[in-house]
Design a protein around this motif. Structure first.
Motif, PDB file in Angstrom:
ATOM      1  N   ILE A 234      61.629 -48.500 -22.888  1.00 54.47           N
ATOM      2  CA  ILE A 234      62.871 -48.116 -23.552  1.00 54.47           C
ATOM      3  C   ILE A 234      62.682 -46.795 -24.298  1.00 54.47           C
ATOM      4  CG2 ILE A 234      64.471 -48.734 -25.408  1.00 54.47           C
ATOM      5  CD1 ILE A 234      64.945 -50.275 -22.808  1.00 54.47           C
ATOM      6  N   THR A 235      61.547 -46.653 -24.977  1.00 54.40           N
ATOM      7  CA  THR A 235      61.254 -45.399 -25.693  1.00 54.40           C
ATOM      8  C   THR A 235      61.198 -44.230 -24.721  1.00 54.40           C
ATOM      9  OG1 THR A 235      60.008 -46.581 -27.398  1.00 54.40           O
ATOM     10  CG2 THR A 235      59.587 -44.225 -27.182  1.00 54.40           C
ATOM     11  N   ALA A 236      60.518 -44.449 -23.602  1.00 52.86           N
ATOM     12  CA  ALA A 236      60.420 -43.390 -22.591  1.00 52.86           C
ATOM     13  C   ALA A 236      61.781 -43.088 -21.982  1.00 52.86           C
ATOM     14  CB  ALA A 236      59.434 -43.805 -21.502  1.00 52.86           C
ATOM     15  N   ALA A 237      62.583 -44.132 -21.747  1.00 56.78           N
ATOM     16  CA  ALA A 237      63.904 -43.933 -21.144  1.00 56.78           C
ATOM     17  C   ALA A 237      64.786 -43.063 -22.026  1.00 56.78           C
ATOM     18  CB  ALA A 237      64.572 -45.282 -20.884  1.00 56.78           C
ATOM     19  N   LYS A 238      64.720 -43.258 -23.341  1.00 59.48           N
ATOM     20  CA  LYS A 238      65.521 -42.429 -24.254  1.00 59.48           C
ATOM     21  C   LYS A 238      65.116 -40.966 -24.127  1.00 59.48           C
ATOM     22  CE  LYS A 238      66.550 -45.918 -27.752  1.00 59.48           C
ATOM     23  NZ  LYS A 238      66.414 -46.313 -29.166  1.00 59.48           N
ATOM     24  N   ARG A 239      63.817 -40.724 -24.089  1.00 58.75           N
ATOM     25  CA  ARG A 239      63.344 -39.342 -23.979  1.00 58.75           C
ATOM     26  C   ARG A 239      63.742 -38.725 -22.642  1.00 58.75           C
ATOM     27  NH1 ARG A 239      58.442 -40.421 -23.664  1.00 58.75           N
ATOM     28  NH2 ARG A 239      58.060 -39.909 -21.463  1.00 58.75           N
ATOM     29  N   VAL A 240      63.491 -39.453 -21.570  1.00 61.45           N
ATOM     30  CA  VAL A 240      63.733 -38.911 -20.235  1.00 61.45           C
ATOM     31  C   VAL A 240      65.228 -38.736 -19.965  1.00 61.45           C
ATOM     32  CG1 VAL A 240      63.496 -39.394 -17.766  1.00 61.45           C
ATOM     33  CG2 VAL A 240      61.579 -39.834 -19.318  1.00 61.45           C
ATOM     34  N   HIS A 241      66.042 -39.712 -20.343  1.00 61.18           N
ATOM     35  CA  HIS A 241      67.475 -39.609 -20.081  1.00 61.18           C
ATOM     36  C   HIS A 241      68.130 -38.533 -20.953  1.00 61.18           C
ATOM     37  CE1 HIS A 241      68.280 -42.812 -17.158  1.00 61.18           C
ATOM     38  NE2 HIS A 241      67.237 -43.409 -17.693  1.00 61.18           N
ATOM     39  N   THR A 242      67.626 -38.357 -22.162  1.00 58.38           N
ATOM     40  CA  THR A 242      68.146 -37.266 -22.993  1.00 58.38           C
ATOM     41  C   THR A 242      67.892 -35.926 -22.312  1.00 58.38           C
ATOM     42  OG1 THR A 242      67.885 -38.494 -25.063  1.00 58.38           O
ATOM     43  CG2 THR A 242      67.929 -36.095 -25.219  1.00 58.38           C
ATOM     44  N   GLN A 243      66.685 -35.764 -21.763  1.00 59.56           N
ATOM     45  CA  GLN A 243      66.362 -34.528 -21.039  1.00 59.56           C
ATOM     46  C   GLN A 243      67.250 -34.367 -19.810  1.00 59.56           C
ATOM     47  OE1 GLN A 243      62.208 -35.161 -20.213  1.00 59.56           O
ATOM     48  NE2 GLN A 243      61.532 -34.382 -22.205  1.00 59.56           N
ATOM     49  N   ALA A 244      67.431 -35.476 -19.080  1.00 49.83           N
ATOM     50  CA  ALA A 244      68.228 -35.410 -17.857  1.00 49.83           C
ATOM     51  C   ALA A 244      69.679 -35.057 -18.158  1.00 49.83           C
ATOM     52  CB  ALA A 244      68.150 -36.748 -17.124  1.00 49.83           C
ATOM     53  N   TYR A 245      70.284 -35.735 -19.132  1.00 47.99           N
ATOM     54  CA  TYR A 245      71.692 -35.482 -19.432  1.00 47.99           C
ATOM     55  C   TYR A 245      71.902 -34.120 -20.074  1.00 47.99           C
ATOM     56  CZ  TYR A 245      73.451 -39.923 -17.835  1.00 47.99           C
ATOM     57  OH  TYR A 245      73.833 -40.964 -17.030  1.00 47.99           O
ATOM     58  N   ALA A 246      70.897 -33.637 -20.807  1.00 51.96           N
ATOM     59  CA  ALA A 246      71.007 -32.296 -21.393  1.00 51.96           C
ATOM     60  C   ALA A 246      71.048 -31.232 -20.308  1.00 51.96           C
ATOM     61  CB  ALA A 246      69.844 -32.043 -22.345  1.00 51.96           C
ATOM     62  N   SER A 247      70.426 -31.524 -19.157  1.00 51.24           N
ATOM     63  CA  SER A 247      70.441 -30.557 -18.054  1.00 51.24           C
ATOM     64  C   SER A 247      71.783 -30.545 -17.333  1.00 51.24           C
ATOM     65  CB  SER A 247      69.334 -30.905 -17.050  1.00 51.24           C
ATOM     66  OG  SER A 247      69.692 -32.047 -16.275  1.00 51.24           O
ATOM     67  N   GLY A 248      72.553 -31.618 -17.479  1.00 51.54           N
ATOM     68  CA  GLY A 248      73.839 -31.718 -16.794  1.00 51.54           C
ATOM     69  C   GLY A 248      73.743 -32.199 -15.360  1.00 51.54           C
ATOM     70  N   GLU A 249      72.521 -32.370 -14.852  1.00 50.44           N
ATOM     71  CA  GLU A 249      72.359 -32.767 -13.447  1.00 50.44           C
ATOM     72  C   GLU A 249      72.962 -34.138 -13.143  1.00 50.44           C
ATOM     73  OE1 GLU A 249      68.789 -32.057 -10.574  1.00 50.44           O
ATOM     74  OE2 GLU A 249      68.437 -33.993 -11.563  1.00 50.44           O
ATOM     75  N   PRO A 250      72.708 -35.176 -13.953  1.00 51.03           N
ATOM     76  CA  PRO A 250      73.327 -36.466 -13.634  1.00 51.03           C
ATOM     77  C   PRO A 250      74.848 -36.385 -13.578  1.00 51.03           C
ATOM     78  CG  PRO A 250      71.602 -36.758 -15.271  1.00 51.03           C
ATOM     79  CD  PRO A 250      71.825 -35.282 -15.140  1.00 51.03           C
ATOM     80  N   GLN A 251      75.440 -35.651 -14.523  1.00 52.19           N
ATOM     81  CA  GLN A 251      76.899 -35.548 -14.542  1.00 52.19           C
ATOM     82  C   GLN A 251      77.414 -34.872 -13.273  1.00 52.19           C
ATOM     83  OE1 GLN A 251      74.782 -34.858 -16.978  1.00 52.19           O
ATOM     84  NE2 GLN A 251      75.679 -35.064 -19.013  1.00 52.19           N
ATOM     85  N   ARG A 252      76.722 -33.820 -12.830  1.00 48.63           N
ATOM     86  CA  ARG A 252      77.156 -33.119 -11.616  1.00 48.63           C
ATOM     87  C   ARG A 252      77.021 -34.013 -10.387  1.00 48.63           C
ATOM     88  NH1 ARG A 252      74.099 -29.019 -14.087  1.00 48.63           N
ATOM     89  NH2 ARG A 252      72.355 -29.360 -12.652  1.00 48.63           N
ATOM     90  N   GLU A 253      75.893 -34.716 -10.289  1.00 55.02           N
ATOM     91  CA  GLU A 253      75.669 -35.571  -9.121  1.00 55.02           C
ATOM     92  C   GLU A 253      76.624 -36.752  -9.102  1.00 55.02           C
ATOM     93  OE1 GLU A 253      73.782 -34.905  -6.540  1.00 55.02           O
ATOM     94  OE2 GLU A 253      73.243 -33.010  -7.503  1.00 55.02           O
ATOM     95  N   MET A 254      76.904 -37.308 -10.270  1.00 51.28           N
ATOM     96  CA  MET A 254      77.847 -38.425 -10.332  1.00 51.28           C
ATOM     97  C   MET A 254      79.258 -37.974  -9.999  1.00 51.28           C
ATOM     98  SD  MET A 254      76.538 -40.865 -13.472  1.00 51.28           S
ATOM     99  CE  MET A 254      75.982 -39.585 -14.596  1.00 51.28           C
ATOM    100  N   GLU A 255      79.636 -36.783 -10.441  1.00 51.84           N
ATOM    101  CA  GLU A 255      80.957 -36.249 -10.103  1.00 51.84           C
ATOM    102  C   GLU A 255      81.072 -36.031  -8.597  1.00 51.84           C
ATOM    103  OE1 GLU A 255      84.698 -34.892  -9.864  1.00 51.84           O
ATOM    104  OE2 GLU A 255      83.754 -35.903 -11.582  1.00 51.84           O
ATOM    105  N   ARG A 256      80.003 -35.551  -7.986  1.00 48.98           N
ATOM    106  CA  ARG A 256      79.993 -35.361  -6.534  1.00 48.98           C
ATOM    107  C   ARG A 256      80.150 -36.698  -5.819  1.00 48.98           C
ATOM    108  NH1 ARG A 256      74.953 -32.171  -5.130  1.00 48.98           N
ATOM    109  NH2 ARG A 256      76.135 -30.613  -6.292  1.00 48.98           N
ATOM    110  N   PHE A 257      79.433 -37.718  -6.302  1.00 48.52           N
ATOM    111  CA  PHE A 257      79.524 -39.060  -5.711  1.00 48.52           C
ATOM    112  C   PHE A 257      80.930 -39.623  -5.855  1.00 48.52           C
ATOM    113  CE2 PHE A 257      79.419 -43.667  -6.356  1.00 48.52           C
ATOM    114  CZ  PHE A 257      78.830 -44.094  -5.172  1.00 48.52           C
ATOM    115  N   LEU A 258      81.487 -39.513  -7.077  1.00 46.84           N
ATOM    116  CA  LEU A 258      82.820 -40.062  -7.321  1.00 46.84           C
ATOM    117  C   LEU A 258      83.883 -39.331  -6.525  1.00 46.84           C
ATOM    118  CD1 LEU A 258      82.495 -40.579 -11.163  1.00 46.84           C
ATOM    119  CD2 LEU A 258      82.599 -42.377  -9.419  1.00 46.84           C
TER     120      LEU A 258
END
Length: 262
Positions: A234-258
């Motif tokens: 859980i501690t690692a997930a907070k760090r890694v997901h914060t980095q991922a969402y700060a990059s905007g990549e998940p949001q872009r990929e999810m928008e493409r999927f949707l």
């Protein structure tokens, strides 16, 4: 009654001793993909089942042809890349859910009636036992939506080992029920979807006949063995997901999927 009471249903099934609480994710048109509010409702139901002296087992399943397709991407796609608090709160949400399921001192059985993917796949793995059928599809496709898999690694590791966990997390491939059974992702397999819930209830009835004190203490020890690993995950997930969402990549990929689904 809140709208989420309709999206997560609970009823009792009589057993030879006491009853089983059957909890059903009820969003079949969305493959039972869940929202934060649905997970909050699940936690409430787990607490109620745990406190119910007459409840001897908990069975989890999904409505329609899916168990749970994981996170509703329409919800997480809206996370602001600069909102680190929101990214961490999302992980906390799963921490509460996973610990609530693990904390039930009664046998828990996932009746995997269809696809179990992403966090829905992890959720199934947290049940003590899992019943499925050959048409089931199980896996960790999060990377395909730009979402790094962290808690998924923890959930799979002890069942699959390093090599297959790497394969599942990096390819995002799903396996069918026969392969899932061979790998230990499913405890038992029945011929068809219609037989999954009855088989899970039969298993619940068998487990309900066991001395409840011994079951509770055994489950407590099983939790102790990997609880520190969950906390680290859980501690690692907070760090890694914060980095991922700060990059905007998940949001872009999810928008493409949707966009493909519209």
């Amino acid at each position: 009654m809140s709208p989420n009471d309709d999206l997560v249903l609970a009823h009792r099934e009589p057993l030879a001793e006491g009853h089983a609480t059957v909890i059903t994710l009820n969003r079949p048109r969305k493959l039972n993909a869940w929202t934060s509010a649905m997970r909050t409702r699940l936690v409430e139901l787990f607490e109620e089942a745990g406190a119910d002296a007459d409840c001897r087992a908990v069975v989890l399943t999904g409505a329609g042809d899916a168990f749970c397709a994981g996170q509703d991407l329409a919800e997480t796609q809206a996370i602001d890349p600069t909102d680190h608090v929101a990214a961490e709160a999302w992980i906390d949400d799963f921490d509460v859910l996973y610990r609530a399921l693990r904390g039930i001192d009664k046998p828990t059985i996932a009746a995997v009636n269809g696809v179990a993917a992403g966090s829905g796949f992890q959720f199934a793995l947290l049940a003590d036992l899992r019943v499925g059928h050959p048409g089931v599809r199980m896996g960790q496709p999060e990377v395909r939506s730009g979402i790094p898999s962290v808690t998924g690694i923890w959930a799979m590791w002890d069942i699959l080992g390093k090599a297959r966990t790497i394969e599942f997390t990096l390819t995002g491939d799903l396996v069918d029920g026969d392969e899932a059974h061979r790998l230990g992702l499913l405890t038992r397999i029945v011929p068809d979807q219609e037989g999954v819930l009855p088989a899970a209830l039969a298993l619940a009835g068998s487990l309900a006949s066991l001395p409840p004190g011994a079951v509770a203490l055994t489950k407590a020890r099983l939790r102790e063995i990997d609880d520190d690993a969950l906390t680290d995950s859980i501690t690692a997930a907070k760090r890694v997901h914060t980095q991922a969402y700060a990059s905007g990549e998940p949001q872009r990929e999810m928008e493409r999927f949707l966009a493909k689904r519209r």
